[in-house]
Design an enzyme around this catalytic site. Sequence first.
Site, PDB file in Angstrom:
ATOM      1  N   CYS A 183       0.840  -1.208   0.000  1.00  0.00           N
ATOM      2  CA  CYS A 183       0.000   0.000   0.000  1.00  0.00           C
ATOM      3  C   CYS A 183       0.873   1.257   0.000  1.00  0.00           C
ATOM      4  O   CYS A 183       1.820   1.383   0.759  1.00  0.00           O
ATOM      5  CB  CYS A 183      -0.905   0.028   1.228  1.00  0.00           C
ATOM      6  SG  CYS A 183      -1.949   1.512   1.262  1.00  0.00           S
ATOM      7  N   CYS A 230      -8.646  -1.097   3.288  1.00  0.00           N
ATOM      8  CA  CYS A 230      -8.190   0.204   2.815  1.00  0.00           C
ATOM      9  C   CYS A 230      -8.766   0.455   1.422  1.00  0.00           C
ATOM     10  O   CYS A 230      -8.753  -0.421   0.573  1.00  0.00           O
ATOM     11  CB  CYS A 230      -6.664   0.208   2.772  1.00  0.00           C
ATOM     12  SG  CYS A 230      -5.938   1.599   1.904  1.00  0.00           S
ATOM     13  N   CYS A 253      -5.506   0.714  -1.374  1.00  0.00           N
ATOM     14  CA  CYS A 253      -4.783  -0.439  -1.931  1.00  0.00           C
ATOM     15  C   CYS A 253      -5.684  -1.654  -2.133  1.00  0.00           C
ATOM     16  O   CYS A 253      -5.248  -2.659  -2.696  1.00  0.00           O
ATOM     17  CB  CYS A 253      -3.593  -0.802  -1.047  1.00  0.00           C
ATOM     18  SG  CYS A 253      -4.060  -1.434   0.574  1.00  0.00           S
TER      19      CYS A 253
HETATM   20 ZN   LIG Z   1      -3.903   0.562   1.974  1.00  0.00          ZN
END
Ligand SMILES: [Zn+2]
Length: 346
Positions: free
Chosen positions: A38, A65, A68
Amino acid sequence: MQTELQNQWQQVLARDARQDGRFVFAVRTTGIYCRPSCPSRRPRRDSVEFFADPRTAERAGYRACLRCKPTEIPAQAQYVTRARQLLDNAEGVMTLAQLSKRVGLSPFHLQRLFKRATGLSPREYQSARRMQQVKTELRKGGDVTTALYEAGFSSPSRLYENSTQQLGMTPGAYRRGGAGATIAFSIVPTPLGRMLVAATERGLCAARFGDSVTGLERDFRAEFHAANLYRDDAAMRRYVEPLLANLRGDGTTIDLPLDVRATAFQKKVWESLQQIPRGETRSYSEVAREIGEPDAVRAVASACASNPVALAVPCHRVVRSDGDLAGYRWGVERKKKLLQQERANS
Ligand SMILES: [Zn+2]
């Protein structure tokens, strides 16, 4: 395991995309979990938790997230991850057929994906892992046979089939006379006289003793007449230093890549010699038995006599069964001194 966590943290810091699909990391302060690569800013180490996969992270209350998208790791990577886990935990050797059945992908596809992701076929991967275990065992001071069996080799000869590359001995890339090779060398003083040390870009190709600098250099140039030879003391220091340390008695093992021309038989013998602990000796017939060729005692002796790399292949540790020192390519006096010194220091 502590080290595993440290590795994972290093991989997160490095944004190592090859680890995507192998684990995720979650941040307590934000409640979000990410894949290792990420691009977001790195959190503090003490607010990070690791999970094997998105599902367990979500079960612990974390959300994926949005940047990512850790749940969208390509299916291909997941196949490879699964295959690696299976191989890492397998008791014995797994065939490609067995592996592909467990992973749920055709052998052809699995082989290709696996190789693309790891650089190795599943078979090479297993053998590399087992070699790693043998090396670790031996470094801890275990004996060869135990190390072999614990790593799952059925017999010493299986080790030798595998060890060609992994013990650091690559088949000499150059042809006779050194044609096609660029070779750097250096000549240094040692307690045993002058030592010439030479290497290609792939590894050590010569280490030999002599009485004079000119004599050593002349013979070496004659032997490698077709190579592009140059003296480079600075560049050779990474080879010279471990050899000198070994001579002084404070480098117990020499872990240098070798680039030597060898027949399959010579290679077997030389690799077996590398397993003889400092301070010990073996007889020619013990070495012959060790490599599974009990009748080849004379051939073992001549393989020892043709060793191109003194110390790195410790042919000085082989003596006659009656304790007689027998010969040494660089003079029996040097062999005697080496063995005395090694016995005194171990
Ligand atoms: Zn992430």
